[in-house]
Design an enzyme around this catalytic site. Structure first.
Site, PDB file in Angstrom:
ATOM      1  N   TRP A   1       0.813  -1.224   0.000  1.00  0.00           N
ATOM      2  CA  TRP A   1       0.000   0.000   0.000  1.00  0.00           C
ATOM      3  C   TRP A   1       0.845   1.271   0.000  1.00  0.00           C
ATOM      4  O   TRP A   1       0.323   2.351  -0.240  1.00  0.00           O
ATOM      5  CB  TRP A   1      -0.922   0.014   1.235  1.00  0.00           C
ATOM      6  CG  TRP A   1      -0.183  -0.273   2.524  1.00  0.00           C
ATOM      7  CD1 TRP A   1      -0.079  -1.477   3.155  1.00  0.00           C
ATOM      8  CD2 TRP A   1       0.603   0.645   3.306  1.00  0.00           C
ATOM      9  NE1 TRP A   1       0.715  -1.369   4.273  1.00  0.00           N
ATOM     10  CE2 TRP A   1       1.138  -0.074   4.391  1.00  0.00           C
ATOM     11  CE3 TRP A   1       0.894   2.007   3.193  1.00  0.00           C
ATOM     12  CZ2 TRP A   1       1.958   0.519   5.356  1.00  0.00           C
ATOM     13  CZ3 TRP A   1       1.708   2.603   4.144  1.00  0.00           C
ATOM     14  CH2 TRP A   1       2.231   1.853   5.214  1.00  0.00           C
TER      15      TRP A   1
ATOM     16  N   ARG B   1       6.674  -0.638 -11.600  1.00  0.00           N
ATOM     17  CA  ARG B   1       8.004  -1.244 -11.514  1.00  0.00           C
ATOM     18  C   ARG B   1       7.947  -2.732 -11.849  1.00  0.00           C
ATOM     19  O   ARG B   1       8.943  -3.333 -12.227  1.00  0.00           O
ATOM     20  CB  ARG B   1       8.508  -1.029 -10.083  1.00  0.00           C
ATOM     21  CG  ARG B   1       9.955  -1.177  -9.886  1.00  0.00           C
ATOM     22  CD  ARG B   1      10.392  -0.408  -8.685  1.00  0.00           C
ATOM     23  NE  ARG B   1      10.307  -1.195  -7.471  1.00  0.00           N
ATOM     24  CZ  ARG B   1      10.841  -0.804  -6.307  1.00  0.00           C
ATOM     25  NH1 ARG B   1      11.447   0.351  -6.216  1.00  0.00           N
ATOM     26  NH2 ARG B   1      10.762  -1.547  -5.255  1.00  0.00           N
TER      27      ARG B   1
ATOM     28  N   LYS C   1      -2.123  -7.911  -8.006  1.00  0.00           N
ATOM     29  CA  LYS C   1      -2.993  -7.823  -6.824  1.00  0.00           C
ATOM     30  C   LYS C   1      -2.457  -6.729  -5.902  1.00  0.00           C
ATOM     31  O   LYS C   1      -1.438  -6.901  -5.246  1.00  0.00           O
ATOM     32  CB  LYS C   1      -3.003  -9.148  -6.057  1.00  0.00           C
ATOM     33  CG  LYS C   1      -4.069  -9.170  -4.979  1.00  0.00           C
ATOM     34  CD  LYS C   1      -3.744 -10.098  -3.829  1.00  0.00           C
ATOM     35  CE  LYS C   1      -2.761  -9.515  -2.857  1.00  0.00           C
ATOM     36  NZ  LYS C   1      -3.211  -8.290  -2.172  1.00  0.00           N
ATOM     37  N   PRO C   2      -3.147  -5.570  -5.867  1.00  0.00           N
ATOM     38  CA  PRO C   2      -2.700  -4.519  -4.938  1.00  0.00           C
ATOM     39  C   PRO C   2      -3.141  -4.860  -3.515  1.00  0.00           C
ATOM     40  O   PRO C   2      -3.967  -5.755  -3.315  1.00  0.00           O
ATOM     41  CB  PRO C   2      -3.460  -3.290  -5.449  1.00  0.00           C
ATOM     42  CG  PRO C   2      -4.711  -3.840  -6.069  1.00  0.00           C
ATOM     43  CD  PRO C   2      -4.341  -5.200  -6.639  1.00  0.00           C
ATOM     44  N   ALA C   3      -2.617  -4.118  -2.544  1.00  0.00           N
ATOM     45  CA  ALA C   3      -3.064  -4.277  -1.156  1.00  0.00           C
ATOM     46  C   ALA C   3      -4.521  -3.834  -1.059  1.00  0.00           C
ATOM     47  O   ALA C   3      -4.929  -2.877  -1.727  1.00  0.00           O
ATOM     48  CB  ALA C   3      -2.200  -3.430  -0.236  1.00  0.00           C
TER      49      ALA C   3
ATOM     50  N   GLU D   1      10.951  -8.060  -3.043  1.00  0.00           N
ATOM     51  CA  GLU D   1      11.412  -6.776  -2.490  1.00  0.00           C
ATOM     52  C   GLU D   1      10.796  -6.686  -1.101  1.00  0.00           C
ATOM     53  O   GLU D   1       9.608  -6.403  -0.961  1.00  0.00           O
ATOM     54  CB  GLU D   1      10.942  -5.613  -3.368  1.00  0.00           C
ATOM     55  CG  GLU D   1      11.425  -5.664  -4.814  1.00  0.00           C
ATOM     56  CD  GLU D   1      12.910  -5.395  -4.957  1.00  0.00           C
ATOM     57  OE1 GLU D   1      13.543  -4.969  -3.971  1.00  0.00           O
ATOM     58  OE2 GLU D   1      13.438  -5.623  -6.055  1.00  0.00           O
TER      59      GLU D   1
ATOM     60  N   ARG E   1      10.420  11.003   3.674  1.00  0.00           N
ATOM     61  CA  ARG E   1       9.731  10.676   2.429  1.00  0.00           C
ATOM     62  C   ARG E   1       8.628   9.662   2.754  1.00  0.00           C
ATOM     63  O   ARG E   1       8.854   8.715   3.497  1.00  0.00           O
ATOM     64  CB  ARG E   1      10.744  10.075   1.444  1.00  0.00           C
ATOM     65  CG  ARG E   1      10.138   9.612   0.141  1.00  0.00           C
ATOM     66  CD  ARG E   1      11.266   9.208  -0.815  1.00  0.00           C
ATOM     67  NE  ARG E   1      10.747   8.690  -2.057  1.00  0.00           N
ATOM     68  CZ  ARG E   1      10.952   7.441  -2.495  1.00  0.00           C
ATOM     69  NH1 ARG E   1      11.686   6.598  -1.781  1.00  0.00           N
ATOM     70  NH2 ARG E   1      10.464   7.050  -3.636  1.00  0.00           N
TER      71      ARG E   1
ATOM     72  N   CYS F   1      10.246   1.273   2.588  1.00  0.00           N
ATOM     73  CA  CYS F   1      11.213   0.226   2.914  1.00  0.00           C
ATOM     74  C   CYS F   1      12.627   0.808   2.937  1.00  0.00           C
ATOM     75  O   CYS F   1      13.514   0.272   3.580  1.00  0.00           O
ATOM     76  CB  CYS F   1      11.127  -0.890   1.892  1.00  0.00           C
ATOM     77  SG  CYS F   1      11.250  -0.254   0.219  1.00  0.00           S
TER      78      CYS F   1
ATOM     79  N   GLU G   1      11.547  -2.613  11.757  1.00  0.00           N
ATOM     80  CA  GLU G   1      11.204  -1.556  10.820  1.00  0.00           C
ATOM     81  C   GLU G   1      10.158  -0.638  11.472  1.00  0.00           C
ATOM     82  O   GLU G   1       9.120  -1.114  11.928  1.00  0.00           O
ATOM     83  CB  GLU G   1      10.612  -2.236   9.577  1.00  0.00           C
ATOM     84  CG  GLU G   1      10.740  -1.449   8.333  1.00  0.00           C
ATOM     85  CD  GLU G   1      10.303  -2.267   7.110  1.00  0.00           C
ATOM     86  OE1 GLU G   1       9.708  -3.349   7.244  1.00  0.00           O
ATOM     87  OE2 GLU G   1      10.572  -1.791   6.000  1.00  0.00           O
TER      88      GLU G   1
END
Ligand code: NAP
Length: 487
Positions: free
Chosen positions: A160, A169, A184-186, A260, A288, A294, A391
């Protein structure tokens, strides 16, 4: 200029809400609510695919595969080039859509349209440069011919945080290489991917080359696709735990995979750094996308002789940022994606403070509506704090000190992740030595941003496999076939 309600409605109403399978938009029995994280309100409803519909999308990708692989490279490139132009023409609307569903400030969303569209332009140029080799075997006689062929149907899963760029990409090189795909997007940010698919159709992409499934059951819908022997490639951007599970599933049919995954970027400031440049770089590397990247600087490792000055300057800049809904003029820090993200950041800051860190600015979540957390700078953070290993995915800059280059590099490498690192120094030898010793796929020297469609993006260790962008990007969608020829 302020965004009007009419503009918001026009942009939302223009987005298709169904699944895209074989060139047709298909409605579903159930729908997913899409929330604006700045207000907590539902702004749209999109189709919620079942596992059977996921397989129908694969059927469509398989049916279109041979024709697309046989389409002239120039024609494949032209579709991407046209899609790049359409995205650029409609940058303002696509940026607004991203801000509405994901929260990032409009200025950053516009930046993502430029960055995301550039993958289509880059791969439109790569489509016509796919080449093999011809050589003579060392013992003579036999000739060795290598050719590049599309790997076959691709399943692309995107997160997302960069709703447009993570799609372009993956789809850019897939389309350029002659592969068909399902994306398939989030579930939190499906609208940008749906708008992107509409742009590709308008640009002349044939039916079935790209199929879109939106679903609230990502695991149940994805696994049958991944385990289907007709699929040949899985490309995923998201968290490391999900990536590990998907690698296991991909093992069954020995899929070509690109992963990724998560990051825990060290941001090193050496004693000889230009501190103003380093603060500027830290603002980019940390702030940003509201820190939800990530590549975000997760641990600011600063030489103890300059740590106080650096921390003061950074706190002043971060503390002065304007927080608010991303569609409002002048806003620099939008909301986090959901309430769980605010809770996670709160937990990590509390943990660091409990272990002795000091809050220079920020440090407490902002009351709703919306999911806001202020830019926060922490000093005196120890390596036992959770922020050292986890993270953060939010606007928190923990400052940790070091005294020697060896110590700084050892701390930087003391993580399971290896996506990107940043180093600030005015000494060329130190810069190159550090770049060689850092265990990451990417290094930014005196710059706080490395993403560039012309460069290979990707990580080592638990940050992933494969590269996206650059000359390497298209290779991930190609197989090498060797033909031995006896003369
Ligand atoms: P996530 O939970 O792993 O989700 C990423 C994608 O995977 C979403 O589309 C999600 O769909 C889907 N997904 C979740 N569980 C799945 C399953 N069992 N099977 C198939 N698909 C599944 O990651 P996130 O928290 O949304 O995203 C943030 C993460 O992405 C961070 O760790 C960040 O570092 C990483 N990231 C990496 C890069 C990079 O290039 N290295 C770039 C951006 C982000 P649903 O959400 O609908 O379940």
């Amino acid at each position: 200029m302020a965004v009007t309600d009419e503009t918001v409605s026009r942009v939302l109403n223009a987005v298709p809400q169904g699944l895209l399978i074989g060139g047709k938009w298909i409605g579903t029995e159930h729908t997913i609510d899409v929330e604006n994280p700045a207000t907590g309100q539902t702004i749209a409803q999109v189709a919620d695919a079942t596992p059977e519909q996921g397989i129908e999308a694969l059927d469509a990708a398989v049916a279109a595969a041979d024709d697309w692989a046989a389409t002239d490279p120039r024609a494949r490139g032209e579709v991407l080039r046209k899609a790049f132009e359409l995205l650029t023409e409609r940058a303002e609307d696509i940026a607004l859509l991203m801000t509405l569903e994901m929260g990032k400030p409009l200025a950053e969303a516009r930046g993502e349209v430029t960055y995301g569209a550039e993958f289509f332009r880059w791969f439109s140029e790569e489509a016509v440069r796919i080449a093999g080799r011809y050589s003579v075997a060392p013992s003579g006689g036999t000739r060795l011919l290598t050719m590049k062929q599309p790997v076959g149907p691709v399943y692309a899963i995107t997160p997302w945080n960069f709703p447009l760029a993570m799609g372009t990409r993956k789809l850019g090189p897939a389309i350029a290489a002659g592969c068909t795909a399902i994306i398939k997007p989030a579930a939190q940010t499906p609208l940008t991917t749906l708008a992107l698919a509409a742009v590709l159709i308008e640009a002349g992409l044939p039916d079935g080359v790209v199929n879109v499934i939106t679903t609230s059951h990502s695991g149940a819908v994805s696994e049958p696709i991944i385990r289907d022997p007709r699929l040949r490639k899985l490309t995923f951007t998201g968290s490391t735990p999900v990536g590990r599970r998907l690698i296991e599933q991909s093992a069954q049919n020995v899929l070509k995979t690109s992963m990724e995954l998560g990051g825990n970027a060290p941001f090193l400031v050496f004693a000889d750094a230009d501190l103003d440049k380093a603060v500027e770089g830290a603002m980019l590397a940390k702030m940003r996308n509201i820190g939800e990247a990530c590549t975000a600087a997760n641990r600011l490792l600063v030489h103890s002789s300059v740590a106080q000055e650096f921390a003061g300057k950074l706190a002043e800049r971060m503390g002065a940022m304007t927080i608010g809904p991303g569609i409002e003029d002048g806003v620099q820090v939008g909301p986090l994606v959901d309430a769980a993200a605010v809770d996670k950041v709160t937990e990590l800051v509390t943990d660091a403070v409990d272990r002795g860190a000091t809050v220079l600015t920020g440090g407490t979540a902002i009351d709703g509506p919306g999911h806001f957390y202020p830019p926060t700078v922490l000093t005196g953070v120890g390596t036992d704090a959770r922020v050292f290993t986890e993270e953060i995915f939010g606007p928190v800059a923990p400052i940790i000190t070091f005294d020697t280059d060896d110590e700084g590099i050892a701390k930087a490498n003391d993580t399971e992740y290896g996506l990107v690192a940043y180093a600030f120094t005015e000494n060329l030898t130190r810069a190159l030595t550090v770049a060689e010793r850092l265990q990451t796929g990417m290094v930014g020297i005196n710059q706080g941003i490395v993403s560039n469609p012309a460069a290979p993006f990707g990580g080592v260790k638990s940050s992933g496999l494969g590269r996206e962008g650059g000359a390497e990007g298209i290779e991930e969608y190609l197989e090498t076939k060797y033909v031995g020829i006896k003369l």
